[in-house]
Design a protein around this motif. Sequence first.
Motif, PDB file in Angstrom:
ATOM      1  N   ASN A  92       0.784  -1.387   0.230  1.00 27.26           N
ATOM      2  CA  ASN A  92      -0.080  -0.057  -0.032  1.00 27.26           C
ATOM      3  C   ASN A  92       0.938   1.110  -0.147  1.00 27.26           C
ATOM      4  O   ASN A  92       0.626   2.202  -0.540  1.00 27.26           O
ATOM      5  N   LYS A  93       2.045   1.177   0.682  1.00 33.77           N
ATOM      6  CA  LYS A  93       2.922   2.305   0.765  1.00 33.77           C
ATOM      7  C   LYS A  93       3.285   2.578  -0.532  1.00 33.77           C
ATOM      8  O   LYS A  93       3.659   3.801  -1.001  1.00 33.77           O
ATOM      9  N   ASN A  94       3.637   1.615  -1.353  1.00 35.42           N
ATOM     10  CA  ASN A  94       4.608   1.841  -2.781  1.00 35.42           C
ATOM     11  C   ASN A  94       3.657   2.025  -3.909  1.00 35.42           C
ATOM     12  O   ASN A  94       4.031   2.112  -4.945  1.00 35.42           O
ATOM     13  N   MET A  95       2.155   1.995  -3.589  1.00 37.63           N
ATOM     14  CA  MET A  95       1.122   2.192  -4.776  1.00 37.63           C
ATOM     15  C   MET A  95       0.466   3.401  -4.487  1.00 37.63           C
ATOM     16  O   MET A  95      -0.061   3.594  -3.455  1.00 37.63           O
ATOM     17  N   ASP A  96       0.005   3.905  -5.687  1.00 39.16           N
ATOM     18  CA  ASP A  96      -1.285   5.001  -5.495  1.00 39.16           C
ATOM     19  C   ASP A  96      -2.499   4.078  -5.708  1.00 39.16           C
ATOM     20  O   ASP A  96      -3.036   4.035  -6.628  1.00 39.16           O
ATOM     21  N   THR A  97      -3.002   3.892  -4.380  1.00 35.48           N
ATOM     22  CA  THR A  97      -4.285   2.939  -4.545  1.00 35.48           C
ATOM     23  C   THR A  97      -5.487   3.527  -4.876  1.00 35.48           C
ATOM     24  O   THR A  97      -6.425   2.941  -5.302  1.00 35.48           O
ATOM     25  N   LYS A  98      -5.298   5.010  -5.115  1.00 31.15           N
ATOM     26  CA  LYS A  98      -6.566   5.595  -5.429  1.00 31.15           C
ATOM     27  C   LYS A  98      -6.782   5.415  -6.877  1.00 31.15           C
ATOM     28  O   LYS A  98      -8.033   5.465  -7.171  1.00 31.15           O
ATOM     29  N   ASN A  99      -5.791   5.129  -7.672  1.00 33.75           N
ATOM     30  CA  ASN A  99      -5.872   5.077  -9.047  1.00 33.75           C
ATOM     31  C   ASN A  99      -6.191   3.519  -9.526  1.00 33.75           C
ATOM     32  O   ASN A  99      -6.008   3.252 -10.496  1.00 33.75           O
ATOM     33  N   LEU A 100      -6.219   2.558  -8.433  1.00 36.50           N
ATOM     34  CA  LEU A 100      -6.175   1.307  -8.786  1.00 36.50           C
ATOM     35  C   LEU A 100      -7.602   0.636  -8.477  1.00 36.50           C
ATOM     36  O   LEU A 100      -8.354   1.010  -7.782  1.00 36.50           O
ATOM     37  N   ASN A 108     -10.074  -1.843  -7.281  1.00 38.40           N
ATOM     38  CA  ASN A 108      -9.986  -2.600  -6.086  1.00 38.40           C
ATOM     39  C   ASN A 108      -9.905  -3.987  -6.055  1.00 38.40           C
ATOM     40  O   ASN A 108      -9.308  -4.719  -5.579  1.00 38.40           O
ATOM     41  N   GLU A 109     -10.545  -4.529  -7.199  1.00 38.79           N
ATOM     42  CA  GLU A 109     -10.711  -5.905  -7.530  1.00 38.79           C
ATOM     43  C   GLU A 109      -9.185  -6.524  -7.960  1.00 38.79           C
ATOM     44  O   GLU A 109      -8.880  -7.612  -7.550  1.00 38.79           O
ATOM     45  N   LEU A 110      -8.478  -5.473  -8.746  1.00 35.86           N
ATOM     46  CA  LEU A 110      -7.091  -5.903  -9.113  1.00 35.86           C
ATOM     47  C   LEU A 110      -6.351  -5.852  -7.858  1.00 35.86           C
ATOM     48  O   LEU A 110      -5.346  -6.806  -7.760  1.00 35.86           O
ATOM     49  N   LEU A 111      -6.422  -4.910  -7.171  1.00 32.10           N
ATOM     50  CA  LEU A 111      -5.710  -4.666  -5.902  1.00 32.10           C
ATOM     51  C   LEU A 111      -5.910  -5.955  -5.044  1.00 32.10           C
ATOM     52  O   LEU A 111      -4.855  -6.603  -4.444  1.00 32.10           O
ATOM     53  N   LYS A 112      -7.117  -6.288  -4.804  1.00 32.88           N
ATOM     54  CA  LYS A 112      -7.579  -7.396  -3.894  1.00 32.88           C
ATOM     55  C   LYS A 112      -6.835  -8.736  -4.519  1.00 32.88           C
ATOM     56  O   LYS A 112      -6.044  -9.521  -3.632  1.00 32.88           O
ATOM     57  N   SER A 113      -6.707  -8.864  -5.935  1.00 32.08           N
ATOM     58  CA  SER A 113      -6.285  -9.998  -6.287  1.00 32.08           C
ATOM     59  C   SER A 113      -4.612  -9.983  -6.372  1.00 32.08           C
ATOM     60  O   SER A 113      -4.007 -11.142  -6.109  1.00 32.08           O
ATOM     61  N   LYS A 124      -1.326  -5.099 -12.935  1.00 27.16           N
ATOM     62  CA  LYS A 124      -1.835  -4.929 -14.180  1.00 27.16           C
ATOM     63  C   LYS A 124      -1.967  -6.424 -14.828  1.00 27.16           C
ATOM     64  O   LYS A 124      -2.619  -6.794 -15.697  1.00 27.16           O
ATOM     65  N   TYR A 125      -0.757  -7.240 -14.562  1.00 27.86           N
ATOM     66  CA  TYR A 125      -0.553  -8.561 -15.101  1.00 27.86           C
ATOM     67  C   TYR A 125      -0.748  -9.747 -13.989  1.00 27.86           C
ATOM     68  O   TYR A 125      -0.262 -10.665 -14.182  1.00 27.86           O
ATOM     69  N   THR A 126      -1.438  -9.363 -12.956  1.00 25.48           N
ATOM     70  CA  THR A 126      -1.374 -10.403 -11.663  1.00 25.48           C
ATOM     71  C   THR A 126      -2.089 -11.792 -12.488  1.00 25.48           C
ATOM     72  O   THR A 126      -1.257 -12.819 -12.110  1.00 25.48           O
ATOM     73  N   SER A 127      -2.840 -11.842 -13.350  1.00 27.67           N
ATOM     74  CA  SER A 127      -3.540 -13.095 -13.606  1.00 27.67           C
ATOM     75  C   SER A 127      -2.528 -13.824 -14.413  1.00 27.67           C
ATOM     76  O   SER A 127      -2.332 -15.052 -14.163  1.00 27.67           O
ATOM     77  N   LYS A 128      -1.919 -13.112 -15.423  1.00 31.72           N
ATOM     78  CA  LYS A 128      -0.946 -14.013 -16.458  1.00 31.72           C
ATOM     79  C   LYS A 128       0.340 -13.981 -15.434  1.00 31.72           C
ATOM     80  O   LYS A 128       0.945 -15.257 -15.765  1.00 31.72           O
ATOM     81  N   LEU A 129       0.668 -13.662 -14.689  1.00 32.96           N
ATOM     82  CA  LEU A 129       1.893 -13.750 -13.930  1.00 32.96           C
ATOM     83  C   LEU A 129       1.798 -15.017 -12.882  1.00 32.96           C
ATOM     84  O   LEU A 129       2.652 -15.919 -12.706  1.00 32.96           O
ATOM     85  N   GLU A 130       0.378 -15.248 -12.398  1.00 36.58           N
ATOM     86  CA  GLU A 130       0.062 -16.293 -11.689  1.00 36.58           C
ATOM     87  C   GLU A 130      -0.213 -17.587 -12.623  1.00 36.58           C
ATOM     88  O   GLU A 130       0.304 -18.563 -12.123  1.00 36.58           O
ATOM     89  N   THR A 131      -0.463 -17.443 -13.873  1.00 41.70           N
ATOM     90  CA  THR A 131      -0.329 -18.638 -14.717  1.00 41.70           C
ATOM     91  C   THR A 131       1.231 -18.954 -14.954  1.00 41.70           C
ATOM     92  O   THR A 131       1.639 -20.119 -15.036  1.00 41.70           O
ATOM     93  N   THR A 132       2.132 -18.026 -15.059  1.00 42.73           N
ATOM     94  CA  THR A 132       3.488 -18.232 -15.461  1.00 42.73           C
ATOM     95  C   THR A 132       3.994 -19.077 -14.201  1.00 42.73           C
ATOM     96  O   THR A 132       4.807 -20.113 -14.156  1.00 42.73           O
ATOM     97  N   VAL A 133       3.713 -18.693 -12.791  1.00 42.60           N
ATOM     98  CA  VAL A 133       4.217 -19.475 -11.720  1.00 42.60           C
ATOM     99  C   VAL A 133       3.525 -20.820 -11.597  1.00 42.60           C
ATOM    100  O   VAL A 133       4.501 -21.571 -11.491  1.00 42.60           O
ATOM    101  N   LYS A 134       2.365 -21.065 -12.133  1.00 40.30           N
ATOM    102  CA  LYS A 134       1.756 -22.475 -12.223  1.00 40.30           C
ATOM    103  C   LYS A 134       2.345 -23.130 -12.934  1.00 40.30           C
ATOM    104  O   LYS A 134       2.716 -24.469 -12.907  1.00 40.30           O
ATOM    105  N   GLU A 135       2.615 -22.432 -14.153  1.00 38.31           N
ATOM    106  CA  GLU A 135       3.307 -23.377 -15.357  1.00 38.31           C
ATOM    107  C   GLU A 135       4.690 -23.823 -15.004  1.00 38.31           C
ATOM    108  O   GLU A 135       5.083 -24.861 -15.228  1.00 38.31           O
ATOM    109  N   LEU A 136       5.331 -22.809 -14.318  1.00 34.77           N
ATOM    110  CA  LEU A 136       6.802 -23.184 -13.962  1.00 34.77           C
ATOM    111  C   LEU A 136       6.796 -24.332 -12.935  1.00 34.77           C
ATOM    112  O   LEU A 136       7.559 -25.147 -12.745  1.00 34.77           O
ATOM    113  N   GLU A 137       5.626 -24.494 -11.881  1.00 31.73           N
ATOM    114  CA  GLU A 137       5.533 -25.287 -11.189  1.00 31.73           C
ATOM    115  C   GLU A 137       5.255 -26.544 -11.646  1.00 31.73           C
ATOM    116  O   GLU A 137       5.831 -27.703 -11.269  1.00 31.73           O
TER     117      GLU A 137
END
Length: 306
Positions: free
Chosen positions: A11-19, A21-26, A52-65
């Motif tokens: 939260n400290k490193n991000m401008d949460t006002k411009n994000l 809420n669902e993306l931030l939660k994910s 911005k890329y949470t979902s695709k990055l999670e896919t990468t993590v899953k595929e690497l696993e």
Amino acid sequence: MKQMRSIDEVNKNMDTKNLDNELLKSYKEALKDEEFVTLIKRLKITDDVAIKYTSKLETTVKELENCKKCRSLLECKNKMEGCVCYPKVNDNRIRFDFVACKYKNKALSEELYSSNVFEEPLIIKNARMSDIDLNDKNRAHVIKWVKNFYTNYQKNSNIKGCYLHGSFGSGKSFILASLLNELARKKVKTTIIYFPEMLRNLKESFYDDFDVKMDLLKKTDILLIDDIGAETVTPWSRDEILGTILQYRMDSKLPTLFTSNLTIEELEGHLANTKNSIDIVKSKRIIERIKQLTEDLELISENRRK
């Protein structure tokens, strides 16, 4: 898994006002996975970019696993068999490409032909040196070159290919394809592509297995680019595709062969003209690479397609 970063730190490193809420939660949820956090650190991206890329990055993590537990292509659980959807960072943007695993690369290297990637006409696939017509004297110098190449070829040797141009239907493609097919029988990795069709193939697979195919074209032991000059020229096909392939092969001293109905001078003019512009300088760059890679051969003979 252990949470590697505190939510307060995010939260400290991000401008949460411009994000959103669902993306931030994910994103905050994803940060509970230490493998996800490790990937973020490896890519050296900020939270603002990563969210911005949470979902695709999670896919990468899953595929690497998945890859850690995989022992063959038959066991592959990833979206594309033998590949990982892996991120590449450029100016705070992330592009996801399919990167081949060791099993996929091994399978490609063990294939005698690349027909599973770029389909070849049956007559080209079945061409053999023993089937070349030796009675036409106009072919004598080309046949001599083919025999010398076959005899002298050694993997990784600095041997030049050829730019074979000439009359329509004179057998240019068949002669050079027969050479590559014979070398493939000796376990040399050869790839034959009909240039206009290859460009269409790559464009259609841009979000699929584009990188795998480009890697094959750049690194195959011997590459035959058939009918260059028959394609519609665009800056993408000339500079991003052809230029990239030729530069890699020139730097790596990998033999490259061409067939064309155009002389090399005519090809230079062809490559300079795109739909919206004329670029002589970029065309000359391509031509210089072709000259570095090849010997110039001409074949003027009867039209055998009759």
